[in-house]
Design an enzyme around this catalytic site. Structure first.
Site, PDB file in Angstrom:
ATOM      1  N   HIS A 172       2.475 -11.508  14.622  1.00  0.00           N
ATOM      2  CA  HIS A 172       3.108 -11.963  14.677  1.00  0.00           C
ATOM      3  C   HIS A 172       3.123 -13.582  14.879  1.00  0.00           C
ATOM      4  O   HIS A 172       4.312 -14.008  15.542  1.00  0.00           O
ATOM      5  CB  HIS A 172       3.759 -11.466  16.335  1.00  0.00           C
ATOM      6  N   THR A 187       1.083  -1.366  -0.002  1.00  0.00           N
ATOM      7  CA  THR A 187       0.088  -0.124  -0.123  1.00  0.00           C
ATOM      8  C   THR A 187       0.647   0.793  -0.366  1.00  0.00           C
ATOM      9  O   THR A 187       2.691   0.805   0.493  1.00  0.00           O
ATOM     10  CB  THR A 187      -1.091  -0.279   1.229  1.00  0.00           C
TER      11      THR A 187
END
Length: 163
Positions: A134, A82
């Site tokens: 994560h 993006t």
């Protein structure tokens, strides 16, 4: 895509108990339209030349703008980019598109100072913002990805060796 493919944890989907790694990079990229954000996919981007990626991304973005994009081209990305740099944004945190495990934000170019030998030089710098899941990848490998991407962007001829 040439850098992402080397980091399987970033080129994957986190599916609860399972991580699905992709053999190729299916590169999503954010497109702002009157109807809202769309993320078309350049399938097998890791096998394509920069010219092919450029041409395909322009074509897909145009289809998004016109509202003629095939819905199949709005799914299946394994990693997304993006860019808010075109709007002058210096720093931002991209929002992850589950089940993807990584999204790269491209920031605007700003000028910074650095010492080269005994001289202070003004140079253009583009910030990158990586958001990652994560549960699928730790911070150190994510940082190594950014470090390698930085090297590749600063010396694009390195990427030609991977073709």
């Amino acid at each position: 895509s040439r850098t992402v493919i080397k980091y399987k944890e970033l080129n994957s989907h986190f599916l609860g108990e399972v991580i699905r790694n992709f053999r190729e990079v299916h590169l999503g990229f954010a497109v702002d339209t009157e109807r809202g954000l769309m993320v078309p996919t350049i399938f097998d981007a890791s096998r394509k030349t920069i010219e092919e990626i450029s041409k395909e991304s322009k074509n897909l973005a145009e289809q998004c703008q016109k509202g003629t994009i095939n819905p199949d081209n709005l799914t299946g990305a394994s990693f997304t980019i993006t860019n808010l740099g075109t709007l002058g944004i210096e720093h931002f945190t991209p929002v992850l598109n589950p089940p993807q495990t990584g999204i790269l934000g491209v920031n605007t170019i700003i000028y910074q100072l650095k010492k080269v030998n005994e001289n202070i030089v003004n140079y253009p710098a583009m910030g990158l913002s990586l958001t990652f899941d994560h549960r699928a990848i730790d911070g150190a490998p994510a940082a190594r990805f950014l470090a390698e991407l930085k090297k590749n962007l600063e010396a694009p001829s390195r990427l030609l060796l991977d073709l």
